[in-house]
Design an enzyme around this catalytic site. Structure first.
Site, PDB file in Angstrom:
ATOM      1  N   ARG A 170      -7.430  -0.113   0.047  1.00  0.00           N
ATOM      2  CA  ARG A 170      -8.091  -0.918  -0.639  1.00  0.00           C
ATOM      3  C   ARG A 170      -9.014  -0.806  -1.920  1.00  0.00           C
ATOM      4  NH1 ARG A 170     -12.922  -2.546   3.707  1.00  0.00           N
ATOM      5  NH2 ARG A 170     -11.291  -1.018   5.016  1.00  0.00           N
ATOM      6  N   ASP A 213       1.047   5.975   5.804  1.00  0.00           N
ATOM      7  CA  ASP A 213       0.247   4.654   5.022  1.00  0.00           C
ATOM      8  C   ASP A 213       1.149   4.393   3.547  1.00  0.00           C
ATOM      9  OD1 ASP A 213      -2.142   3.789   5.509  1.00  0.00           O
ATOM     10  OD2 ASP A 213      -2.867   5.676   4.790  1.00  0.00           O
ATOM     11  N   LYS A 262     -10.527  12.279   8.196  1.00  0.00           N
ATOM     12  CA  LYS A 262      -9.707  11.990   9.461  1.00  0.00           C
ATOM     13  C   LYS A 262     -10.103  12.933  10.825  1.00  0.00           C
ATOM     14  CE  LYS A 262      -6.809   8.180   8.412  1.00  0.00           C
ATOM     15  NZ  LYS A 262      -7.573   7.162   8.467  1.00  0.00           N
ATOM     16  N   GLU A 301      -9.726   4.162   1.483  1.00  0.00           N
ATOM     17  CA  GLU A 301      -9.030   4.289  -0.042  1.00  0.00           C
ATOM     18  C   GLU A 301      -7.810   2.928  -0.155  1.00  0.00           C
ATOM     19  OE1 GLU A 301      -7.914   5.010   2.757  1.00  0.00           O
ATOM     20  OE2 GLU A 301      -5.817   5.244   2.742  1.00  0.00           O
ATOM     21  N   ASP A 338     -12.420   7.143   3.482  1.00  0.00           N
ATOM     22  CA  ASP A 338     -11.442   6.966   3.939  1.00  0.00           C
ATOM     23  C   ASP A 338     -10.730   5.104   4.045  1.00  0.00           C
ATOM     24  OD1 ASP A 338      -9.016   7.256   5.576  1.00  0.00           O
ATOM     25  OD2 ASP A 338      -9.984   6.865   7.803  1.00  0.00           O
ATOM     26  N   LYS A 360       1.280  -1.304   0.146  1.00  0.00           N
ATOM     27  CA  LYS A 360       0.049  -0.049   0.441  1.00  0.00           C
ATOM     28  C   LYS A 360       0.857   1.389   0.057  1.00  0.00           C
ATOM     29  CE  LYS A 360      -3.439   2.364   2.716  1.00  0.00           C
ATOM     30  NZ  LYS A 360      -4.796   1.749   4.561  1.00  0.00           N
ATOM     31  N   ASP A 387      -2.674  10.305   3.842  1.00  0.00           N
ATOM     32  CA  ASP A 387      -4.137   9.472   3.597  1.00  0.00           C
ATOM     33  C   ASP A 387      -4.956  10.734   4.911  1.00  0.00           C
ATOM     34  OD1 ASP A 387      -6.527   8.452   3.608  1.00  0.00           O
ATOM     35  OD2 ASP A 387      -5.968   6.608   4.686  1.00  0.00           O
TER      36      ASP A 387
HETATM   37  N1  BES Z   1      -4.448   4.112   7.027  1.00  0.00           N
HETATM   38  C1  BES Z   1      -6.177   3.878   8.110  1.00  0.00           C
HETATM   39  C2  BES Z   1      -6.068   2.431   8.585  1.00  0.00           C
HETATM   40  C3  BES Z   1      -4.952   2.920   9.823  1.00  0.00           C
HETATM   41  C4  BES Z   1      -5.360   3.309  10.402  1.00  0.00           C
HETATM   42  C5  BES Z   1      -3.399   3.038   9.600  1.00  0.00           C
HETATM   43  C6  BES Z   1      -4.564   3.662  11.783  1.00  0.00           C
HETATM   44  C7  BES Z   1      -2.591   3.189  10.746  1.00  0.00           C
HETATM   45  C8  BES Z   1      -2.744   3.415  12.108  1.00  0.00           C
HETATM   46  C9  BES Z   1      -7.301   3.180   6.363  1.00  0.00           C
HETATM   47  O1  BES Z   1      -7.033   3.908   5.107  1.00  0.00           O
HETATM   48  C10 BES Z   1      -8.295   3.500   7.262  1.00  0.00           C
HETATM   49  O2  BES Z   1      -8.948   4.627   7.717  1.00  0.00           O
HETATM   50  N2  BES Z   1      -9.394   2.705   7.321  1.00  0.00           N
HETATM   51  C11 BES Z   1     -10.574   2.705   7.657  1.00  0.00           C
HETATM   52  C12 BES Z   1     -11.490   2.024   7.278  1.00  0.00           C
HETATM   53  C13 BES Z   1     -12.935   2.153   7.990  1.00  0.00           C
HETATM   54  C14 BES Z   1     -13.307   3.447   6.700  1.00  0.00           C
HETATM   55  C15 BES Z   1     -13.847   0.788   7.179  1.00  0.00           C
HETATM   56  C16 BES Z   1     -10.281   2.662   9.408  1.00  0.00           C
HETATM   57  O3  BES Z   1      -9.576   1.988   9.744  1.00  0.00           O
HETATM   58  O4  BES Z   1     -10.949   3.696  10.264  1.00  0.00           O
HETATM   59 ZN    ZN Z   2      -8.003   5.991   4.929  1.00  0.00          ZN
HETATM   60 ZN    ZN Z   3      -4.908   4.820   4.320  1.00  0.00          ZN
END
Ligand code: BES
Ligand code: ZN
Ligand code: ZN
Length: 460
Positions: free
Chosen positions: A317, A254, A243, A315, A313, A231, A236
């Site tokens: 995937r 990220d 966020k 993103e 968020d 990734k 992000d």
């Molecule tokens: N990059 C984040 C995941 C993340 C969270 C990495 C904390 C490192 C530390 C990812 O893109 C994300 O924001 N995922 C969301 C998914 C949700 C919207 C289904 C998440 O985990 O909140």
């Molecule tokens: Zn995200």
């Molecule tokens: Zn992310």
């Protein structure tokens, strides 16, 4: 800066202004015992009444130079890291270190523990440390080459997002050409003509254009092939599903999956591993603007499957869907993919353990065992098919999020929709970024995944 060199002679026979002897449960190890005999029991007397725990030390002045008694823990790698940090803190420029049976882990720990990131500080801590170890040169050489890759991955994660843009990440990938790695970078136009609609949608809100990076390390007579996907979100923000500030503070990291792929490529090339390794990185930013993708948008992925965006968020995937499909189309037999994918993986396993999902048990076990040998913590999680229905969309083939429950699992299920060959997905959202200093390094990027990838390649 730390240098490991081979020492001639043991702790007792060698000459050095500072010697390090390990202490475990109040006792010296064998070379320490021999040194103590030469010193007429000086070390044993110094240890009397003291109890040195892991990472604690006692400095003893001996006639021929000083001796640092250092508490050894369960894990030689971590103890090595703590020792390197202690020597840097004490500003000792050089030391002769007593060897341990776990020679390689010790050497690796010493190098990893000494890592610093001071590129953007006006005052550099110009501390140089030379450690001499009575070990075979091959052991030290392997540790140096592995540490190079881990250092690269950490540097990339630590680099701020205004400087490490997708283009800059691609530039860093291109530097691997010097090691014989083939690197190709596709620009926005090329990405569009390929049809990577999901990747492009994530990227479209940013002023900094995306890059798709392909790498290939192909030594002659390679005995196997490994395909990696990382990734590569250089930042992000969450996009319109923005966020909060707190959640954004580590989002320059990220792209830790991409960093692990580049770090492992670098080490593999330095080591000359006899395995062909290909790597794929969809590098972009997730930003807000009048051009950014929205909640409700329907995207067409490279695979042809359509996805309804229910959270901008989620993103990673989307970018990975296209990168994974591309990797398989390029002939991948099995894929190892690393991503800081979900907060849910951190809730489940905490900051130190990565979540491992595999579409095929044998491939999952191979990765799990490799991680164990590498000293990186991963734990298997279920790709529970019953949750697949959480990803059903009323308007498209899939939506990009499920509900709050089992979030790491639904993310992994989403990825598995885009590959048919065995896939191992490592959600490294927890261990990629350390919020405080630890035995093997300071706060910041950890380089998690590099050592596991190398062990996987070696096991093929
Ligand atoms: N990059 C984040 C995941 C993340 C969270 C990495 C904390 C490192 C530390 C990812 O893109 C994300 O924001 N995922 C969301 C998914 C949700 C919207 C289904 C998440 O985990 O909140
Ligand atoms: Zn995200
Ligand atoms: Zn992310």
């Amino acid at each position: 800066m730390i240098t490991l060199t081979r020492a001639e002679g043991s702790l007792a026979e060698g000459q050095a202004p500072l010697k390090v002897a390990w202490v475990k449960e109040g006792r010296l190890l064998s070379q320490g015992e021999a040194l103590d005999a030469r010193l007429g029991g000086l070390l044993r007397r110094a240890l009397e009444g003291a109890s040195l725990k892991e990472g604690e030390s006692l400095l003893v002045a001996a006639p021929e130079g000083q001796v640092l008694l250092f508490g050894l823990g369960e894990d030689a790698r971590s103890s090595g890291g703590r020792l390197a940090q202690a020597l840097l803190r004490l500003r000792f420029p050089e030391a002769l270190v007593e060897p341990l049976p776990e020679a390689y882990a010790l050497a690796e720990g010493l190098l990893l523990g000494a890592y610093r990131f001071d590129r953007h500080r006006s005052e550099k801590e110009e501390k140089a440390l030379t450690l001499r170890l009575p070990e075979a040169e091959e052991v030290l050489e392997r540790a140096r080459k592995v540490a190079e890759g881990v250092y690269l991955a950490r540097d990339l994660v630590n680099e701020p997002p205004n400087l490490l843009t997708p283009e800059a990440l691609a530039e860093r990938a291109l530097e691997l050409r010097a090691l014989g790695v083939e690197v190709e970078v596709l620009d926005e136009e090329a990405i569009a003509s390929l049809g990577m609609g999901a990747f492009l949608a994530v990227a479209q809100g940013s002023e900094n254009p995306p890059r798709f990076i392909r790498l290939r390390y192909a030594p002659p007579g390679a005995r196997a092939r490994l395909d990696l996907v990382g990734k590569g979100l250089t930042f992000d923000s969450g996009g319109y599903s923005l966020k909060p500030t707190e959640g954004m503070t580590t989002m320059k990291g990220d792209m830790a999956g991409a960093a692990a792929v580049l770090g492992a490529m670098k080490s593999a090339a330095l080591l000359g591993l006899p395995v062909e390794i290909r790597g794929y990185i969809a590098a972009c930013e997730n930003m807000i603007s009048g051009r950014a993708y929205r909640v409700g948008d329907v995207l067409k992925t490279l695979s042809g499957k359509t996805v309804e965006v229910m959270n901008t968020d989620a993103e990673g995937r989307l970018t990975l869907a296209d990168a994974l499909f591309y990797a398989e189309r390029e002939g991948a037999e099995r894929i190892l993919e690393l991503s800081t994918l979900t907060g849910a993986a951190v809730v489940a396993l905490g900051e130190e353990v990565a979540a491992l999902f595999a579409t095929e048990p044998a491939w999952g076990s191979l990765v799990q065992e490799a991680a164990h040998r590498a000293g990186e913590k991963v734990w298997p999680m279920p790709l529970e098919k019953a949750y697949r229905e959480k990803l059903k969309s009323p308007v498209a083939d899939l939506k990009n999020v499920g509900d709050r429950n089992g979030g790491a699992i639904t993310a992994a299920l989403f990825l598995s929709e885009f590959v048919r060959v065995p896939l191992a997905h490592l959600d490294i959202a927890g261990p990629a970024f350390a919020k405080k200093g630890h035995a093997l390094g300071p706060e910041g990027g950890t380089g998690f995944g590099v050592r596991t990838i190398l062990e996987v390649a070696q096991a093929l």
